[in-house]
Structure formats: structure tokens, C-alpha cells
Design a protein around this motif. Structure first.
Motif, PDB file in Angstrom:
ATOM      1  N   UNK A 151       0.807  -1.217   0.000  1.00 53.59           N
ATOM      2  CA  UNK A 151       0.000   0.000   0.000  1.00 53.59           C
ATOM      3  C   UNK A 151       0.841   1.268   0.000  1.00 53.59           C
ATOM      4  N   UNK A 152       1.943   1.269   0.730  1.00 52.19           N
ATOM      5  CA  UNK A 152       2.713   2.504   0.913  1.00 52.19           C
ATOM      6  C   UNK A 152       3.877   2.647  -0.059  1.00 52.19           C
ATOM      7  N   UNK A 153       4.058   1.712  -0.974  1.00 52.04           N
ATOM      8  CA  UNK A 153       5.209   1.785  -1.882  1.00 52.04           C
ATOM      9  C   UNK A 153       4.759   1.886  -3.336  1.00 52.04           C
ATOM     10  N   UNK A 154       3.795   2.774  -3.595  1.00 53.24           N
ATOM     11  CA  UNK A 154       3.424   3.051  -4.969  1.00 53.24           C
ATOM     12  C   UNK A 154       4.624   3.598  -5.726  1.00 53.24           C
ATOM     13  N   UNK A 155       4.687   3.323  -7.003  1.00 55.75           N
ATOM     14  CA  UNK A 155       5.896   3.664  -7.754  1.00 55.75           C
ATOM     15  C   UNK A 155       5.582   3.901  -9.222  1.00 55.75           C
ATOM     16  N   UNK A 156       6.524   4.542  -9.889  1.00 55.30           N
ATOM     17  CA  UNK A 156       6.522   4.590 -11.347  1.00 55.30           C
ATOM     18  C   UNK A 156       7.592   3.605 -11.787  1.00 55.30           C
ATOM     19  N   UNK A 157       7.284   2.836 -12.811  1.00 56.63           N
ATOM     20  CA  UNK A 157       8.190   1.765 -13.240  1.00 56.63           C
ATOM     21  C   UNK A 157       8.659   2.046 -14.662  1.00 56.63           C
ATOM     22  N   UNK A 158       9.924   2.458 -14.786  1.00 57.50           N
ATOM     23  CA  UNK A 158      10.498   2.705 -16.100  1.00 57.50           C
ATOM     24  C   UNK A 158      10.948   1.381 -16.708  1.00 57.50           C
ATOM     25  N   UNK A 159      10.606   1.174 -17.957  1.00 60.23           N
ATOM     26  CA  UNK A 159      11.016  -0.027 -18.688  1.00 60.23           C
ATOM     27  C   UNK A 159      11.949   0.397 -19.816  1.00 60.23           C
ATOM     28  N   UNK A 160      13.232   0.120 -19.640  1.00 60.80           N
ATOM     29  CA  UNK A 160      14.253   0.568 -20.581  1.00 60.80           C
ATOM     30  C   UNK A 160      14.328  -0.398 -21.755  1.00 60.80           C
ATOM     31  N   UNK A 161      14.721   0.117 -22.892  1.00 58.66           N
ATOM     32  CA  UNK A 161      14.811  -0.697 -24.102  1.00 58.66           C
ATOM     33  C   UNK A 161      16.118  -0.408 -24.821  1.00 58.66           C
ATOM     34  N   UNK A 162      16.555  -1.392 -25.605  1.00 58.50           N
ATOM     35  CA  UNK A 162      17.691  -1.155 -26.496  1.00 58.50           C
ATOM     36  C   UNK A 162      17.328  -0.151 -27.569  1.00 58.50           C
TER      37      UNK A 162
END
Length: 667
Positions: free
Chosen positions: A608-619
Motif C-alpha cells: 500500500x505505501x510503496x506506490x511507484x513509477x516503473x520505467x522499462x528501458x529498451x535497447x
């Protein structure tokens, strides 16, 4: 990276004093004509290739796009029709190149600078450093709890009042006319009162190829996200949200040509039909290639990644067996274990001491009540965890396996193709023999730009799964074009014998790397371009992905953000904590002069307290693209108070991170 003329990035970068809340111009300034730009670009490229002029760029610059794109084209930025209608702001100085690029810049960024490359590998014999989760200041946690408390209290008040003042709106939650409620009031509370408030962050509609850039279909809500309406406009944005790790999700190129040839060969009807005749042979060819790619004896292919776990795990364990599962394992694993009838125990995420303690307990105590020995003990982990960016400690797991005699199942949905100097996943990354793992599972939806999944292991195991796995008799097989995409992209990573020399073996005792694919392992009609068949482009993509992953991860930490995961992971979670900041981060990233589309993750996918934005890197991203993301995060991080990882005196400026990118990307 030195430039001989002002960077187009700098021409579109907001000034340090400008506000990120400033409205973008609705009428971007365009060159005289798209034709003049294309002509200049063609001439500059020709001069660079013939050596008559020194190239002014070692990589083409990052995007400079308007967010008011309205054209229907999803093609390259160099398409004249799109340039005239799509509202794209072109660089004032046309870039030149040192080589002929075979990819569209919007799908796969052009970058010829070898400085921005590294290798994804863990030193053999070196212990994996434990992942330490960093806590934010107490006021951040307190404000997060208070935010959720206010949302819950106000939500219950609105439900209480609404059921009495506007009962028609709550009809599906209350008994009426002898019918039970369609939905549970309690179970749907989070969805109605919390998730709906930030629904614009989720399920964003897109069109076209989800490559380096992506075309978003703009939408708005007149009723606080209860419904979403399309505005009729489109936005071209930098895509840092897709699992396109190696950039093979392309609408053109060698793999796309192979897919087109398969459609011509097998017909459009084969897109949704069971495989027969030659198409069935294609499936067998693909399964043999997958087995060689991952270094196992045999493999089978499933048409859906989720179903690969949920339908084949019940064929591995049943009543009287024990499954020991990492607490952060994917829902498909949990579902498969649940329907298998096996007993389940969980261990703390990536905590090897907790796992060993649990193993000692279950081995000594046996089955509940009867205390008979377990028929089988299966430990299930993921190679790379999609929400955390952490990876399994494979060397320790293999050592425990020898000691406690359990079977090891590794889900490589995110690690296959994304980790290791040869892209073979977690075993390749640690330099261990993959045959020490009993069951290797993976998917084709990430690094290979296709669909479906696979199970690899010894031939006896795979033969049993073909008979007892639920997917084999009840599910459709993959369509020939999808199988062709898998074969073409996998062969591009491996290289084909006769076009390339065998790569140097990464040895650990007796293990030797499988090497390139023999021509007999590919369909006779499949002809890849020389750059793909030689494996040169596949190796280049692996090295670009490794650099981009480390550069973004290390750069964010140097800027002061709290991030999770291993530096080699292409998944880079940045912690936001407060639910109000999730919506704001998404909006501010998309509202920039160069829009950036991100993935925001909240409960129940995370605590509940660790909401995040998740970057997905690509070649597919260039170094300049990662610069754009770092600059955006630096600016927005100050506005939303997100920099809690380092003290002010220890942080780097964003310009220093960009200047020392080579050092950060190869740290």
C-alpha cells in the motif's frame, strides 16, 4: 557526447527558469517544408557515408515532438505524409550518420556511438549484493498513511449518503427485486473509491508500434474517470513503459519481413487456426531453437505466457507435493500452484536465509498431520521480478538445490533476452550451466516482440508435460506469423552458423555456451539480412540495453531518488509513496514539451505505501532519450518532493549525470 552544432535536444529543452506547468504552444514552429528537411537529411547522410564531410553527430538526437499530433500515421518521423500532418517539430539542423541504419528512428533509435555500450554480466564467483530497501523520511510515510485514511473515510461517507440520496446509482451494490447484489460493496470499494481517482494512469489506449516512441489516443473524462471519452487527437510520446527490451517490436525490418513472408506462405487463415502440415513443422522447428537458445535438452511452446505457468505447473506437482514460492512471484504462478492441489509455503522475497530455514523445517517435519516425506519439493522463483527490478540469487539457489535435493523452477519471463552477455537470461548473467535448473519457463512477449511462452527442461520432463499439461489438449497453438517472429528474433540474437563465428564461450567449469544457431534449425525459406544473421545487430542490442539500464538506474540514484532493483535490470522502479503523487507524476511527464509515457503501479500490485513509477528501458532508446527521462525526473522530483535517497550535498546535478553518462552506464 560532443556535437559540432547545437543539439536539437537543447533547442527544445525548457530553460532552467521555465515552469513545467507552462502550456505548450498549440502551433509549433515547423521548417519550411518536410520535403526540404528530407532532402537535406538525405544529402547529409550521403556525404557522411562517402566521407566527403565529417559527421556532426555520432547519434541522432532525441525526439522533439509536439503533443498535439492528429495524423493517423504511426510510421517513421521521416515519412513526408506524417511530417505534414502529424505536427512533429523537426530538428533545425538535420542529423548525419556514420552508418546506414536499417531501422525507423521512431521505432528504434539510431546511435552509432560505441561509448554507450556495456555488457550484462555478473563476475563469476562474486556474491550477489543483497538488495536493501531504503525507507523515506517519516513525514513521507505519515502523509501516505493519512492520504489513504482520508480516501477511505470519505469513500465510506459518500457510499453511506449515496445509497440513501441516490439509490439508483448504487443499485448493483444493493439487493433489489429479489436479486442479490451484483458486486460486493466491500470488495469493490478500493476500485470505486481509490483506483478510479487515478484511472487515467492505467490502460492508456495506443495505436501502432510500441517501440522507442508510441502513439497515444488522447482522452478525457467528464465524470471523474467513471467514463473516458476520446478527443480525436493523438500524442506521439517517448515510450519508457513497454517490455520491448531488445526493440524487436518493429513494424519494419528483417523480422517483420520474415513475418510477412510467413503470412504469404501459410495464408491469413492460419492466423487463428490450429497448425497443420508445414505450419506444424514450423512449431517443431521453433521448439528446437528455443531449447538450443536457453541451453536445455528440449522445450515446448504455449500460445499464452500466463497460461504457460497456470496450465503446466499442475502437471509438475499435485497432492502430497510441496511448492515453496517467493512471496513476490507472479499471479500466474500463484494460480497454477493453487489449482495443482499441492501444499504451498512462502519465503521472504529473495531472502536466502529465510528460504534455507524453511527448507530445514519442511524436510524435517514432512507433510502436515501424517509427517510422511513429501513426494516432491519444488522451489519456484523468478529470474527478474517485474515490480521490484530484483533478480534471483541463482548461485546460492543452485548450491541449496544440491544440499536439500529439491527441484528448481525459474520463471524467466522478464530475464530471458534481457540479461546476460548473450541474452540467455539469468543463468547466462551469472555464468552458470542452465541445465542445473530443472525447469526454465519464459515468455516471448517481452524481448522477442511476439506472444506466448515456453517451458524448457530435459526431454523426459517435456514429453510428460506435452501429455499432462492442460494447454496441450485444450488450447490453440500459436499462429505461424507469431512463431516466425519468435524464430527470427531469436536467431538474430544467436546469429546463424556460416554468417558468424561462434562467440567466445562463457565457461564455468564444464559449461560451454550454446553458440550460434545451425542453418538446419531455421525454416529453409527464412532469410535474414546479413546484420541479423551474423548476430552483430543482436549483440549490439544487448549491449545497448545493458548500458541504458545501468545509466538510468544509477543516474536516478545519483539525483537522489529512491529506486529498487539491480543496476543491470531493464526495469527501474522509482518510489513515489503518496497516492496523490502517482497521478501528478503521470500528468507532468505527459505534459512536457516532449511527452513521456510511464507506467504507474499501485496497490494491490505493490504494498500500500510503496506506490511507484516503473520505467522499462529498451535497447531502442538512445543515450539522449535517457537524458530526457533524467531531466524530466529531476525537475518533477523537485516539484513533488521525491528526492529522499541522498542528502543534498551528496546528490549530483542532472548535467553532471549526463556528462558522466559513460561512467554511470558501465559502473
Amino acid at each position: 557526447m560532443p556535437f559540432s552544432s547545437p543539439s536539437p535536444m537543447a533547442l527544445n529543452k525548457p530553460s532552467p527558469t521555465s515552469s513545467i506547468f507552462k502550456k505548450r504552444s498549440a502551433n509549433p514552429v515547423l521548417p519550411a517544408s518536410a520535403a526540404s528537411y528530407l532532402s537535406a537529411l538525405s544529402q547529409a547522410d550521403a556525404r557522411a557515408r562517402t566521407g566527403t564531410a565529417a559527421p556532426s553527430f555520432t547519434s541522432t538526437p532525441a525526439l522533439s515532438l509536439s503533443s498535439s499530433a492528429t495524423a493517423s500515421s504511426e510510421g517513421t518521423v521521416l515519412d513526408p505524409a506524417e511530417l505534414e500532418n502529424d505536427g512533429l517539430v523537426l530538428p533545425l539542423q538535420p542529423p548525419t550518420s556514420e552508418q546506414v541504419f536499417a531501422t525507423l528512428h521512431t521505432e528504434f533509435g539510431h546511435c552509432a556511438n560505441d561509448e554507450f555500450r556495456t555488457v550484462s554480466v555478473h563476475p563469476v564467483g562474486t556474491p550477489l549484493a543483497p538488495h536493501v530497501e531504503q525507507d523515506p523520511p517519516y513525514y513521507v510515510l505519515l502523509s501516505t498513511y493519512i492520504s489513504y485514511l482520508l480516501l477511505i473515510v470519505l469513500g465510506h461517507v459518500r457510499d453511506f449518503m449515496g445509497k440513501r440520496l441516490t439509490p439508483a446509482r448504487y443499485k448493483y451494490l444493493m439487493p433489489h427485486d429479489g436479486y442479490a447484489p451484483l458486486n460486493s460493496d466491500f470488495d469493490s470499494f478500493y476500485t470505486r473509491r481509490l483506483k478510479t481517482r487515478m484511472d487515467e494512469c492505467f490502460s492508456q489506449p495506443v495505436t501502432g508500434v510500441a517501440g522507442r516512441t508510441i502513439m497515444l489516443l488522447d482522452r478525457m473524462s467528464p465524470d471523474y474517470n467513471h467514463t473516458q471519452l476520446f478527443t480525436g487527437t493523438r500524442t506521439r510520446a517517448l515510450n519508457i513503459s513497454s517490455y520491448n527490451y531488445l526493440g524487436f517490436a518493429q513494424g519494419s525490418g528483417g523480422c517483420a519481413d520474415a513475418v510477412e513472408e510467413s503470412i504469404k506462405r501459410y495464408g491469413v487463415a492460419a492466423l487463428g487456426a490450429r497448425l497443420e502440415g508445414g505450419a506444424s513443422d514450423l512449431l517443431g522447428t521453433a521448439e528446437a531453437l528455443v531449447a538450443k537458445f536457453v541451453g536445455m535438452e528440449d522445450a515446448l511452446i504455449s500460445s499464452m505466457g500466463f497460461a504457460t505457468n497456470s496450465t503446466y505447473i499442475p502437471a509438475l506437482v499435485n497432492k502430497g507435493c510441496l511448492v515453496i514460492s517467493d512471496e513476490f512471484n507472479h499471479a500466474s504462478i500463484r494460480f497454477g500452484v493453487r489449482i495443482s492441489g499441492a501444499h504451498v509455503r512462502m519465503f521472504k522475497h529473495n531472502d536466502m536465509e529465510n528460504l534455507e530455514s524453511l527448507l530445514r523445517e519442511v524436510v524435517s517435519q514432512g507433510q502436515p498431520k501424517t509427517h510422511r516425506p513429501w513426494k516432491k519439493i519444488l522451489v519456484i522463483v523468478e529470474g527478474l521480478y517485474s515490480m521490484e527490478g530484483t533478480m534471483a540469487n541463482l548461485p546460492v539457489l543452485l548450491a541449496m538445490k544440491k544440499k536439500y535435493k529439491f527441484y528448481l523452477f525459474v520463471d524467466e519471463a522478464h530475464s530471458i533476452g534481457a540479461l546476460g552477455p548473450h541474452g540467455r537470461g539469468i543463468a547466462d548473467f551469472f555464468g552458470t550451466n542452465p541445465r542445473g535448473i530443472d525447469v526454465l519457463m519464459g515468455t516471448f512477449t517481452k524481448s522477442f516482440g511476439a506472444a506466448g511462452g515456453y517451458i524448457a527442461g530435459n526431454k523426459t520432463l517435456i514429453d510428460r508435460l506435452r501429455v499432462y499439461g492442460h494447454a496441450s489438449p485444450y488450447a490453440e497453438t500459436m499462429a505461424p506469423p507469431v512463431i516466425t517472429q519468435v524464430v527470427a528474433s531469436m536467431a538474430s540474437i544467436m546469429g546463424v552458423q556460416g554468417f558468424t563465428d561462434a562467440p567466445k564461450a562463457l565457461t564455468d567449469g564444464e559449461y560451454h555456451h550454446p553458440g550460434p544457431a545451425p542453418p538446419s534449425a531455421l525454416p529453409g525459406w527464412l532469410h535474414l539480412p546479413p546484420a541479423l544473421a551474423s548476430g552483430a545487430e543482436g549483440t549490439e542490442r544487448l549491449r545497448r540495453l545493458a548500458f541504458n539500464s545501468r545509466y538510468l538506474h544509477t543516474g536516478l540514484k545519483k539525483l537522489g531518488f529512491i529506486t529498487y532493483g539491480h543496476a543491470a535490470s531493464p526495469i527501474v522502479p522509482l518510489l513515489l509513496f503518496n497516492p496523490g503523487k502517482m497521478n501528478m507524476f503521470h500528468r507532468l511527464m505527459r505534459a512536457r514539451a516532449l511527452p513521456i509515457v510511464v507506467v504507474v503501479v499501485a496497490y494491490p500490485a505493490t504494498p500500500l505505501t510503496t506506490g511507484r513509477v516503473r520505467f522499462c528501458v529498451s535497447a531502442a532508446h538512445t543515450k539522449a532519450d535517457v537524458d530526457v527521462v533524467l531531466r524530466a525526473c529531476d525537475e518533477i522530483g523537485d516539484v513533488l518532493d521525491l528526492k529522499h535517497g541522498l542528502k543534498k550535498g551528496e546528490r549530483w546535478s542532472v548535467e553532471e549525470c549526463i556528462r558522466r553518462a559513460g561512467e554511470l552506464g558501465r559502473a
